[in-house]
Motif scaffolding. Sequence first.
Motif, PDB file in Angstrom:
ATOM      1  N   ILE A  43       0.598  -0.716   0.202  1.00  0.00           N
ATOM      2  CA  ILE A  43       0.445   0.170  -0.591  1.00  0.00           C
ATOM      3  C   ILE A  43       1.029   1.275   0.251  1.00  0.00           C
ATOM      4  N   GLN A  44       0.840   1.804  -0.508  1.00  0.00           N
ATOM      5  CA  GLN A  44       1.804   3.730  -1.274  1.00  0.00           C
ATOM      6  C   GLN A  44       0.469   4.076  -0.739  1.00  0.00           C
ATOM      7  N   MET A  45       1.162   5.336   0.061  1.00  0.00           N
ATOM      8  CA  MET A  45       0.822   6.185   0.497  1.00  0.00           C
ATOM      9  C   MET A  45       0.997   7.825   0.144  1.00  0.00           C
ATOM     10  N   SER A  46       0.038   8.897  -0.147  1.00  0.00           N
ATOM     11  CA  SER A  46       0.550  10.185  -0.677  1.00  0.00           C
ATOM     12  C   SER A  46      -0.952  10.848   0.896  1.00  0.00           C
ATOM     13  N   HIS A  47       0.258  11.684   1.292  1.00  0.00           N
ATOM     14  CA  HIS A  47      -0.428  12.568   1.916  1.00  0.00           C
ATOM     15  C   HIS A  47      -0.802  14.296   1.586  1.00  0.00           C
ATOM     16  N   GLY A  48      -1.574  15.107   2.481  1.00  0.00           N
ATOM     17  CA  GLY A  48      -1.335  16.328   1.905  1.00  0.00           C
ATOM     18  C   GLY A  48      -3.079  16.896   2.946  1.00  0.00           C
ATOM     19  N   GLY A  49      -2.711  17.688   2.988  1.00  0.00           N
ATOM     20  CA  GLY A  49      -3.762  18.482   2.979  1.00  0.00           C
ATOM     21  C   GLY A  49      -5.450  17.813   2.242  1.00  0.00           C
ATOM     22  N   SER A  50      -6.169  17.693   3.148  1.00  0.00           N
ATOM     23  CA  SER A  50      -7.749  17.118   3.134  1.00  0.00           C
ATOM     24  C   SER A  50      -8.191  17.579   1.355  1.00  0.00           C
ATOM     25  N   GLY A  51      -8.691  18.715   1.548  1.00  0.00           N
ATOM     26  CA  GLY A  51      -8.601  19.558  -0.062  1.00  0.00           C
ATOM     27  C   GLY A  51      -7.990  19.950  -1.048  1.00  0.00           C
ATOM     28  N   LYS A  52      -6.965  19.607  -0.810  1.00  0.00           N
ATOM     29  CA  LYS A  52      -5.662  19.323  -2.444  1.00  0.00           C
ATOM     30  C   LYS A  52      -5.126  17.555  -2.436  1.00  0.00           C
ATOM     31  N   GLN A  53      -5.302  16.718  -1.815  1.00  0.00           N
ATOM     32  CA  GLN A  53      -5.436  15.249  -1.789  1.00  0.00           C
ATOM     33  C   GLN A  53      -7.209  15.017  -2.302  1.00  0.00           C
ATOM     34  N   ALA A  54      -7.843  16.303  -2.515  1.00  0.00           N
ATOM     35  CA  ALA A  54      -8.898  15.447  -2.835  1.00  0.00           C
ATOM     36  C   ALA A  54      -9.201  16.004  -4.542  1.00  0.00           C
ATOM     37  N   ARG A  55      -8.892  17.049  -4.792  1.00  0.00           N
ATOM     38  CA  ARG A  55      -7.622  17.989  -6.112  1.00  0.00           C
ATOM     39  C   ARG A  55      -7.267  17.108  -7.437  1.00  0.00           C
ATOM     40  N   SER A  56      -6.164  16.395  -6.220  1.00  0.00           N
ATOM     41  CA  SER A  56      -4.946  15.783  -6.958  1.00  0.00           C
ATOM     42  C   SER A  56      -5.535  14.070  -7.447  1.00  0.00           C
ATOM     43  N   VAL A  57      -6.697  14.257  -6.798  1.00  0.00           N
ATOM     44  CA  VAL A  57      -7.366  12.530  -7.600  1.00  0.00           C
ATOM     45  C   VAL A  57      -8.266  13.300  -8.198  1.00  0.00           C
ATOM     46  N   VAL A  58      -8.500  13.982  -8.353  1.00  0.00           N
ATOM     47  CA  VAL A  58      -9.324  14.484  -9.327  1.00  0.00           C
ATOM     48  C   VAL A  58      -8.550  15.067 -10.676  1.00  0.00           C
ATOM     49  N   ASP A  59      -7.584  15.057 -10.306  1.00  0.00           N
ATOM     50  CA  ASP A  59      -6.439  15.382 -11.618  1.00  0.00           C
ATOM     51  C   ASP A  59      -6.012  14.665 -12.036  1.00  0.00           C
ATOM     52  N   GLY A  60      -6.418  13.573 -11.366  1.00  0.00           N
ATOM     53  CA  GLY A  60      -5.304  12.077 -11.863  1.00  0.00           C
ATOM     54  C   GLY A  60      -4.637  11.014 -11.316  1.00  0.00           C
ATOM     55  N   LEU A  61      -4.373  11.514  -9.704  1.00  0.00           N
ATOM     56  CA  LEU A  61      -3.508  10.962  -9.016  1.00  0.00           C
ATOM     57  C   LEU A  61      -4.549  10.039  -8.819  1.00  0.00           C
ATOM     58  N   PRO A  62      -3.452   8.535  -9.045  1.00  0.00           N
ATOM     59  CA  PRO A  62      -4.628   7.458  -9.162  1.00  0.00           C
ATOM     60  C   PRO A  62      -4.929   6.456  -7.517  1.00  0.00           C
ATOM     61  N   ALA A  63      -5.398   7.065  -7.257  1.00  0.00           N
ATOM     62  CA  ALA A  63      -6.089   6.587  -5.638  1.00  0.00           C
ATOM     63  C   ALA A  63      -7.201   5.492  -5.895  1.00  0.00           C
ATOM     64  N   ASP A  64      -6.435   4.745  -5.026  1.00  0.00           N
ATOM     65  CA  ASP A  64      -7.279   3.282  -5.097  1.00  0.00           C
ATOM     66  C   ASP A  64      -8.943   3.341  -3.867  1.00  0.00           C
TER      67      ASP A  64
END
Lengths: 331, 287
Positions: A59-80
């Motif tokens: 399990i790989q982790m990516s951490h950051g501010g919650s709003g920023k993380q949501a934005r990253s997933v929207v922009d294509g961060l391939p989070a499962d």
Amino acid sequence: MKKRTVLLAIVGTLMAASAMAKDVTLLNASYDPTRELYKDVNQAFAAQWKAQHGDTVTIQMSHGGSGKQARSVVDGLPADVVTLALAYDVDAVADHGLLAKDWQKRLPDNASPYTSTIVFLVRKGNPKGIKDWPDLLKPGVKVITPNPKTSGGARWNFLAAWGYALKQPGGNEVKARAFVRDLYRQVPVLDTGARGATNTFAQRGIGDVLLAWENEALLSQRELGKDGFQIVLPSISILAEPPVAIVDKNVDQHGTREVADAYLKFLYSPQGQELEAKHFYRPRSAEVARKYAAQFPKVNTFTIDELGGWRQAQAKFFADGAIFDQIGPGN
Amino acid sequence: MNTMTAQRQAGWTRRMGHGVIVVLASAFLGLFLLLPLAAVFVEAFRQGVQAYVASIGQPEALTAIRLTLLVAVIAVPLNLVFGVAAAWAMTRFAFRGKALLGAFIDLPFSVSPVISGLVYVLLFGAQGWFGPWLSGHGVKIIFAVPGLVLATIFITLPFVARELIPLMQAQGSEEEEAARVLGANGWQMFFRVTLPNIRWALLYGVLLCNARAMGEFGAVSVVSGHIRGLTTTMPLEVEMRYNEYDYVGAFAIASLLAMLALVTLAVKTFLEWRYSDEIAAHAPGGH
């Protein structure tokens, strides 16, 4: 010619080996304070999955501010899976069609396996005598809280203060607005994330009181020495429910739905609940909660639903030009 | 007698003035450069050499170092080629839009690194211009290594060209023209005349370019996605560890980056000292 055969043989063996071992990789996009929690959870889950299925899951982790993380997933961060600070950020991902809109009903307890609340962290001996929300407005008290525009924890902080003012005898929206306006006048630094704010308060020594997640306050006490800081529970606070969800589009693309589902359910299992309590998150399981009763004193809380739910709260308080912008610096 | 005293006094005042300026400059340097640099190493070794070595030896740190080197190994040679070509075009040809090219080379210096990262998200992100096509073809750019490389190339683009342009402008093209008249073809002229003339400036440009490529934080942070052990370069790893209360680890990796800067500086100083005659000969106006 011979060289090529050898090379082919090596490649072939490697491919065969990886096909047999069935290595699975999951990416969990999470918010700031969960770093330590998921380190332990990932290890425990991988061990359980290996024992039950024989496959190795990383399990790989990516951490950051919650709003920023949501934005990253929207922009294509391939989070499962996303494990964020508040439901609105998962809603934002759902609004872009990456997961079903009813995601919060797919898992128990509003899809929040653990909860927390907002508490005050003060310096040793509580030199400014801070006991409850009104004490934060005393002259000369410097309050540290991150920016609600970028930080999930900061939005819980804001709403906790708002809810307190609203629930006082004779409380109403006008009074609540004046209360949070005065509160944010006491804030010298607005960090972008909860962990940044903790570092500002604890490491850099700025401010008299930190508005923090309870889990973050307990963790910083452990990491930075118990004698340095103490926790003050206000008379009333908000029940923070950090949600977890599968990102449908990504798991279907990666073929990881089964293991992602098991991963999130693991968070509700006795073992998962125990790990969460150990990392200072309030467990949902009554049994585990009893075991850790000393760590989690009873707090009087209200929920986000009393403020109309996250979508309404986001639009009313934190959208561009909304209440936080109106009461902000210069207003 | 009186005039001599006055003269002596004037000399003394002047020396005082010099002294004050030297002390001020040194204090300023000490406060803003040396003190933070020292702090990095003091914090890194706070818990001893063993803790230092252990935190650099962690797998995440090693992958961060490897990734940083990989990004630099791709970005720096590309910018070397681009920098030489751009400097060549700017100083040897007259063409429409030359001033515009000059301005564009400087663009990465004047744009905030965060914006430099964001433009790639806007272009290649899932919601971006090319995002749907890219994801349809299984190509990953943002939140993967290609995005890190792109952002780094953008940020470090001006370094080589900016070192070469003033030098090549001052040197003029007489030697190159002479070579052509004597029958050299284009490549011969470049490798035997131009390159030897610009090599020190080129080397210096590459050193600076490399230092920035390895040290860039802002642009890389935007396109990285912060996936531990996969898309985190050394500067990002520093931030991550700081956020995890691992102060020794954060400063240990920061000390590696600081050492990179010191080595860059040392190599540059050594080259300048070792080849001072040649540098003087090739410097503008040195002919």
